[in-house]
Scaffold this motif. Structure first.
Motif, mmCIF file in Angstrom:
data_model
loop_
_atom_site.group_PDB
_atom_site.id
_atom_site.type_symbol
_atom_site.label_atom_id
_atom_site.label_comp_id
_atom_site.label_asym_id
_atom_site.label_seq_id
_atom_site.Cartn_x
_atom_site.Cartn_y
_atom_site.Cartn_z
ATOM 1 N N ASP A 160 128.733 23.013 65.881
ATOM 2 C CA ASP A 160 128.213 22.327 67.068
ATOM 3 C C ASP A 160 126.780 21.850 66.876
ATOM 4 O OD1 ASP A 160 129.461 21.430 69.341
ATOM 5 O OD2 ASP A 160 128.636 22.982 70.646
ATOM 6 N N SER A 220 125.265 15.054 73.563
ATOM 7 C CA SER A 220 126.085 14.160 74.369
ATOM 8 C C SER A 220 125.486 13.948 75.758
ATOM 9 C CB SER A 220 127.495 14.745 74.510
ATOM 10 O OG SER A 220 128.245 14.024 75.464
ATOM 11 N N TYR A 263 132.746 21.123 65.957
ATOM 12 C CA TYR A 263 132.097 20.909 67.250
ATOM 13 C C TYR A 263 132.969 21.375 68.407
ATOM 14 C CZ TYR A 263 135.187 16.831 67.796
ATOM 15 O OH TYR A 263 136.284 16.009 67.917
ATOM 16 N N THR A 264 132.325 21.855 69.462
ATOM 17 C CA THR A 264 133.056 22.327 70.629
ATOM 18 C C THR A 264 133.547 21.148 71.472
ATOM 19 O OG1 THR A 264 130.997 22.523 71.896
ATOM 20 C CG2 THR A 264 131.798 24.496 70.796
ATOM 21 N N ARG A 265 134.759 21.324 71.985
ATOM 22 C CA ARG A 265 135.290 20.389 72.984
ATOM 23 C C ARG A 265 135.900 21.211 74.101
ATOM 24 N NH1 ARG A 265 140.024 18.014 74.484
ATOM 25 N NH2 ARG A 265 141.289 18.648 72.696
ATOM 26 N N THR A 314 136.619 13.532 78.033
ATOM 27 C CA THR A 314 136.454 14.231 76.762
ATOM 28 C C THR A 314 135.032 14.764 76.713
ATOM 29 O OG1 THR A 314 138.075 12.847 75.627
ATOM 30 C CG2 THR A 314 136.496 14.048 74.259
ATOM 31 N N THR A 337 132.110 17.079 75.124
ATOM 32 C CA THR A 337 131.607 17.754 73.935
ATOM 33 C C THR A 337 130.109 17.995 74.109
ATOM 34 O OG1 THR A 337 131.100 15.681 72.796
ATOM 35 C CG2 THR A 337 133.301 16.615 72.461
ATOM 36 N N LEU A 363 129.538 12.316 68.893
ATOM 37 C CA LEU A 363 130.477 12.218 67.776
ATOM 38 C C LEU A 363 130.283 10.899 67.028
ATOM 39 C CD1 LEU A 363 133.726 13.501 69.551
ATOM 40 C CD2 LEU A 363 131.894 14.825 68.474
ATOM 41 N N GLU A 400 137.087 19.241 65.620
ATOM 42 C CA GLU A 400 136.929 19.824 66.944
ATOM 43 C C GLU A 400 137.351 21.287 66.975
ATOM 44 O OE1 GLU A 400 139.322 17.545 69.628
ATOM 45 O OE2 GLU A 400 141.169 18.588 69.108
ATOM 46 N N GLU A 455 129.743 22.256 78.878
ATOM 47 C CA GLU A 455 129.434 22.061 77.463
ATOM 48 C C GLU A 455 128.492 23.120 76.913
ATOM 49 O OE1 GLU A 455 130.169 17.946 79.292
ATOM 50 O OE2 GLU A 455 129.218 19.842 79.871
ATOM 51 N N HIS A 503 129.117 25.848 73.926
ATOM 52 C CA HIS A 503 128.197 25.846 72.784
ATOM 53 C C HIS A 503 127.681 27.249 72.489
ATOM 54 C CE1 HIS A 503 125.128 24.116 70.121
ATOM 55 N NE2 HIS A 503 124.232 24.888 70.717
#
Length: 385
Positions: A142, A149, A283-285, A306, A308, A312, A323, A332, A336
């Motif tokens: 992440d 974002s 990365y976290t979603r 979406t 994150t 991205l 992901e 988010e 994280h």
């Protein structure tokens, strides 16, 4: 000679010894099963000051890592650590730790600092394969290589606006006790409480113009509400995404340097192609608990559902992002921070397995196959230094 793969964990902004939880030992164990011919060690970089200059942080980390690797090479009896090292390293960084890891790898292989380069000047990086310490890969978790974002701030801002407005409306309901009812005297019946603010629109229109008005209103709540009401509202904002990201942007200036962010990503892609140094960003979603546009969220209708923590890539670096879905996180920032804790991240074990597969793939090479015998002695290594 028995070879050693060192998994070196680097925490992020304001992180510490508890950032990774039990993940370092867990990952070490499963990687050991995947690479049985070599010894796998896991260490963590000690807590460091994250408000200073990034280049200084990278230099200090490089010196610390060199000392650790030299100790291992001496104990292994390596005849030539630079030509034929017995130790290779996977740099594993969470959040800003991934930027420290990438910049360290770039510095070791090219003797250049991303942050010290001229932002508007394109550069072609010249890499040196005779690196020390030898970096086998950079595995980020992440890491906002391309910035944080907008949804992290946007969802937080909308939440603050709704929460603040509801709180102020509730406080305004006490006006009869403060200002009197309809039967109050002429001197007071038209007087309104300072804390009064209109409730948010029932069905706000979409579009960035409308969103900007809401965000502005949210930012001005404390000033309008007064000290007492502001204190009441702020109790729910201590660990919010808004204030958390704000502290990042205040102390971590590199996230504001767009051209350098792109240079860093390009350099890592080139390093992968030219030196076969692994690189990935898990990365976290947000999953099932995320607010979507179908739930009436204005932000969702503008930026999509979406969600994150980090931006991205859209082009050549896209293949290096993988992901890691968290179905339990509501926002988010929560996703994280909870990456390495199974009770808060249902995808923990899948994420760990994905990390193991990457490390095994990067390390399955001639260096690995040449490992034979045992180390000359056993080296005590602590997981937390």
């Amino acid at each position: 000679m028995k070879k050693t793969l060192l998994l070196c964990f680097i925490h992020g902004f304001k992180g510490g010894d508890d950032t990774f939880g039990g993940f370092p030992e867990h990952l070490r164990a499963i990687v050991q099963n995947g690479l049985p011919k070599i010894r796998i060690l896991a260490i963590q970089y000690p807590k460091f000051e994250t408000q200073g200059d990034l280049t200084k942080c990278v230099s200090k980390f490089r010196e610390w890592l060199q000392e650790k690797i030299i100790d291992l090479e001496v104990e292994n009896g390596s005849p030539s650590p630079t030509i034929d090292p017995s130790v290779r390293t996977i740099l594993i960084g969470h959040s800003m730790g991934g930027i420290v890891a990438a910049d360290t790898a770039i510095l070791i292989t090219s003797d250049k600092m991303i942050e010290s380069s001229e932002p508007d000047k394109p550069e072609t990086t010249q890499f040196n394969s005779l690196m020390f310490p030898y970096i086998q890969g950079v595995l980020a978790f992440d890491t906002p290589y391309l910035g944080i974002s907008p949804g992290v701030v946007a969802h937080g801002a909308e939440g603050h606006y709704n929460t603040a407005s509801a709180a102020l409306t509730q406080l305004s309901g006490l006006s009869s006790a403060i200002w009197g009812t309809k039967e109050a005297t002429d001197a007071t019946k038209d007087k309104k409480p300072v804390a009064a603010l209109p409730a948010p629109p029932a069905a706000p229109a979409t579009g960035w113009a409308k969103w900007g008005k809401i965000a502005a209103a949210a930012g001005g709540v404390a000033a309008v509400a007064g000290a007492g009401t502001a204190a009441f509202i702020n109790r729910d904002k201590i660990t919010s995404g808004w204030s958390w990201v704000g502290s990042h942007l205040e102390f971590v200036g590199c996230l504001m340097q767009g051209e350098n962010l792109r240079k860093r990503v390009s350099a890592m892609v080139e390093m992968r192609e030219n030196l076969d140094v692994g690189w990935a960003n898990l990365y976290t979603r947000l999953g099932k608990q995320a607010v979507s546009k179908n739930d009436g969220s204005m932000v969702g209708s503008v930026i999509g559902n979406t969600r994150t923590f980090c931006n991205l890539p859209k082009k050549n670096a896209k293949d290096f992002w993988q992901e890691a879905i968290n179905d339990a996180a509501h926002d988010e920032t929560g996703a994280h921070m909870a990456m390495f804790y199974p009770k808060d991240n249902p995808g923990y074990y899948g994420m760990a397995d994905a990390a193991k597969k990457l490390i095994v793939e990067w390390s399955s090479n001639d260096w690995y196959e040449s490992s034979t015998g045992e180390q000359s002695s056993t080296i005590p290594m602590e997981h937390e230094l």
